[in-house]
Design an enzyme around this catalytic site. Structure first.
Site, PDB file in Angstrom:
ATOM      1  N   SER A 241     -22.246   9.973 -22.320  1.00 53.69           N
ATOM      2  CA  SER A 241     -20.955   9.115 -22.395  1.00 53.69           C
ATOM      3  C   SER A 241     -20.906   8.378 -23.632  1.00 53.69           C
ATOM      4  O   SER A 241     -20.017   8.192 -24.378  1.00 53.69           O
ATOM      5  CB  SER A 241     -20.832   8.247 -21.007  1.00 53.69           C
ATOM      6  OG  SER A 241     -22.097   7.798 -20.988  1.00 53.69           O
ATOM      7  N   HIS A 271     -24.794  13.899 -15.376  1.00 53.19           N
ATOM      8  CA  HIS A 271     -24.643  12.399 -15.980  1.00 53.19           C
ATOM      9  C   HIS A 271     -24.126  11.732 -14.756  1.00 53.19           C
ATOM     10  O   HIS A 271     -24.917  11.586 -13.619  1.00 53.19           O
ATOM     11  CB  HIS A 271     -23.746  12.665 -17.197  1.00 53.19           C
ATOM     12  CG  HIS A 271     -23.808  11.531 -18.128  1.00 53.19           C
ATOM     13  ND1 HIS A 271     -24.939  10.447 -17.764  1.00 53.19           N
ATOM     14  CD2 HIS A 271     -23.006  11.031 -18.874  1.00 53.19           C
ATOM     15  CE1 HIS A 271     -24.503   9.380 -18.859  1.00 53.19           C
ATOM     16  NE2 HIS A 271     -23.509   9.711 -19.457  1.00 53.19           N
ATOM     17  N   HIS A 318     -34.919  13.048 -15.813  1.00 50.52           N
ATOM     18  CA  HIS A 318     -34.152  12.257 -16.863  1.00 50.52           C
ATOM     19  C   HIS A 318     -34.590  12.993 -18.055  1.00 50.52           C
ATOM     20  O   HIS A 318     -35.552  13.477 -18.418  1.00 50.52           O
ATOM     21  CB  HIS A 318     -34.410  10.830 -16.884  1.00 50.52           C
ATOM     22  CG  HIS A 318     -33.661   9.866 -17.745  1.00 50.52           C
ATOM     23  ND1 HIS A 318     -33.565   9.747 -19.009  1.00 50.52           N
ATOM     24  CD2 HIS A 318     -32.671   9.226 -17.240  1.00 50.52           C
ATOM     25  CE1 HIS A 318     -32.521   9.078 -19.305  1.00 50.52           C
ATOM     26  NE2 HIS A 318     -31.869   8.989 -18.258  1.00 50.52           N
ATOM     27  N   ARG A 327     -33.910   1.000 -13.780  1.00 47.63           N
ATOM     28  CA  ARG A 327     -32.676   0.456 -12.843  1.00 47.63           C
ATOM     29  C   ARG A 327     -32.727   1.095 -11.566  1.00 47.63           C
ATOM     30  O   ARG A 327     -32.028   0.411 -10.607  1.00 47.63           O
ATOM     31  CB  ARG A 327     -31.310   1.296 -13.491  1.00 47.63           C
ATOM     32  CG  ARG A 327     -31.240   0.807 -15.270  1.00 47.63           C
ATOM     33  CD  ARG A 327     -30.334   1.866 -15.785  1.00 47.63           C
ATOM     34  NE  ARG A 327     -30.886   3.206 -15.779  1.00 47.63           N
ATOM     35  CZ  ARG A 327     -30.100   4.245 -16.291  1.00 47.63           C
ATOM     36  NH1 ARG A 327     -28.632   4.052 -16.662  1.00 47.63           N
ATOM     37  NH2 ARG A 327     -30.625   5.371 -16.278  1.00 47.63           N
ATOM     38  N   ASP A 373     -29.234   6.850 -10.562  1.00 46.49           N
ATOM     39  CA  ASP A 373     -28.310   7.345  -9.512  1.00 46.49           C
ATOM     40  C   ASP A 373     -28.915   7.558  -8.158  1.00 46.49           C
ATOM     41  O   ASP A 373     -28.060   7.664  -7.204  1.00 46.49           O
ATOM     42  CB  ASP A 373     -27.702   8.418 -10.035  1.00 46.49           C
ATOM     43  CG  ASP A 373     -26.927   8.412 -11.291  1.00 46.49           C
ATOM     44  OD1 ASP A 373     -26.174   7.420 -11.350  1.00 46.49           O
ATOM     45  OD2 ASP A 373     -27.082   9.083 -12.206  1.00 46.49           O
TER      46      ASP A 373
END
Ligand code: HAX
Length: 438
Positions: A241, A271, A318, A327, A373
């Site tokens: 992105s 993504h 990743h 995160r 995610d």
């Protein structure tokens, strides 16, 4: 709020002197070798982009202007002591490189509230799409439809001097960021609440207003969305992105075109769409196992089956990280602090116990640990935002902060059109010394 823009410009101009020196006096410094494997594995590890807003370390995770996420949770201004930092503060930090005062953050909130009016034609464009078209399709279409308003584009057409491009880009970027919560909430209410829309409350902060317009006025959801908007905001410049936004911007496309490109990239399952895939994958697993409290052994068998089917385990792996994504950890800590015994969150934690050794044992997955995610959907679900098809839009609203801040840097630094070299298979074979049959 001109002082924030002026502060950004002053700071950026000091860095600009370094950039000019680098290009003029040190342009021939060699940065490293590029291997065939790097090119054929998606350009991994090739230092090829200049991004100021954040830096990702494989073994440590993301740092925004040098600050880790836990440090930001401590240092960035909050509305109340117990709460989460306001994303406005992170935006300031990414733009200016310093931790803001609370007053700066409140001023950004006010600035965005002033700019947040969304023209009617944007809603008309959204309403013209089938209600069941994917939320990310509606989101990116709405963003594109605002290009009409670009002050950068108008200034360019009017022949403005290139040294002022950044100023018009800044204006577009601030307006675009300001409008996104309203657009996201409009799409959410259109699809899931029969089009019963909720007007913005200009006295609220950017993320608080998003929660409000989506129909969630509790302290808990506002706190969650503030956290969510901070942790997804940026992940240095090479992710799809960020890179897509930057690349399209390098052709001097306006902020709306550039960000729409970033958002259609975010919509890919490898993504940002992975936050939805995690939820579908867990749902399929729970249906198949006929339980909402699967055992570790059941989860392990389901992961093995997923791998055998040639599918990815979403939320794991990743391209850069080689550890559990901080995160993920920040969300896990949030859940431990505020949530007691949620079955889906328990399942997320159980997958975290079980999946890494199985993924590692494949011998090919470079990072067997969870990414952002893997956790985010379960948290949203806990607070009643159960419509997982919408989750990538929330990611996109947050991602605007980093990639659009970078777009202003691109223009203030006068970065040129991006145009890497591409080669044919014959060229690669010749480089490797492999003869190709006639
Ligand atoms: N499950 C199964 N296989 C996986 C895997 C996973 N979670 N992660 C990597 N692999 C596979 C790759 O598909 C690749 O297989 P092939 O050699 O057969 O093509 C192999 O392992 C090597 O891949 P890698 O070098 O470890 O990983 P990449 O840099 O190529 O890809 C991805 C990184 C994030 C895309 C990958 O780990 C993946 O597909 N993960 C699942 C999807 C996901 O969670 N995406 C979100 C990532 C974070 C993000 O951007 N959020 O927005």
């Amino acid at each position: 709020m001109e002082y924030i823009k002026n502060r950004f410009y002053e700071k950026a101009m000091k860095d600009m002197a370094d950039l000019q020196k680098l290009r003029k006096d040190h342009g021939d410094v060699v940065l490293g070798q590029v291997t065939i494997d790097q090119v054929l594995s998606g350009m991994k590890g090739i230092p090829a982009l200049l991004t100021e807003t954040s830096k990702l370390d494989a073994n440590e995770g993301i740092r925004f202007r040098g600050y880790s996420l836990p440090e930001l949770q401590e240092k960035l201004p909050k509305l109340d002591v117990e709460g989460e930092p306001l994303p406005e503060g992170l935006f300031y930090l990414m733009m200016i490189g310093e931790i803001p005062e609370k007053e700066d953050v409140i001023n950004i909130s006010k600035d965005w509230a002033t700019r947040s009016h969304v023209p009617q034609h944007v809603f008309d464009v959204i309403d013209a799409l089938p209600k069941n078209s994917r939320p990310m399709t509606q989101f990116s279409t709405a963003i594109l439809s605002m290009a009409y308003d670009s002050v950068f584009q108008k200034a360019y057409r009017a022949g403005v001097n290139k040294k002022f491009y950044w100023d018009f880009m800044y204006e577009d970027v601030m307006t675009l960021i300001a409008r996104l919560p309203r657009i996201a909430a409009y799409i959410y209410r259109r699809i899931y609440h029969n089009g019963h829309h909720i007007e913005p409350n200009p006295s609220l902060d950017w993320a608080g207003n998003l929660a409000h317009m989506m129909g969630y006025d509790s302290v808990e959801v506002k706190r969650l969305l503030r956290l969510y908007m901070v942790i997804h905001a940026d992940h240095e410049g090479g992710n799809v992105s960020a890179h897509a936004t930057h690349l399209v911007g390098s052709a001097l496309s306006n902020a709306y075109y550039s960000f729409a490109a970033g958002m259609v990239g975010l919509a890919g399952p490898l993504h940002g769409f992975a936050n939805q895939e995690v939820m579908s994958w867990m749902e399929e697993m729970l249906i198949e196992l006929e339980t909402d409290e699967p055992s570790d052994a059941q989860i392990a068998a389901y992961i093995e089956k997923t791998l055998l089917q040639g599918r990815v385990v979403p939320g794991y792996g990743h391209a850069v990280l080689r550890i559990t994504d901080p995160r993920f950890t920040v969300q896990q800590t949030f859940a431990e602090k505020y949530i007691v015994n949620d079955k889906l969150i328990n399942t997320v934690n159980a997958i975290y116990r079980v999946a890494p050794p199985i993924l590692e044992a494949t011998g090919k997955i470079k990072n067997p640990w969870p990414n952002v995610d893997a956790f985010s959907g379960a948290l949203l679900n806990h607070y009643g935002i159960t419509e997982s098809n919408f989750y990538t839009v929330l990611f996109g609203v947050s991602r605007s902060l980093g990639v659009l801040a970078s777009l202003v840097f691109d223009r203030v630094y006068g970065l040129p059109i991006e145009r890497p070299n591409s080669q044919t298979m014959d060229w690669f074979l010749a480089k490797a010394g492999i003869p190709r049959p006639e």
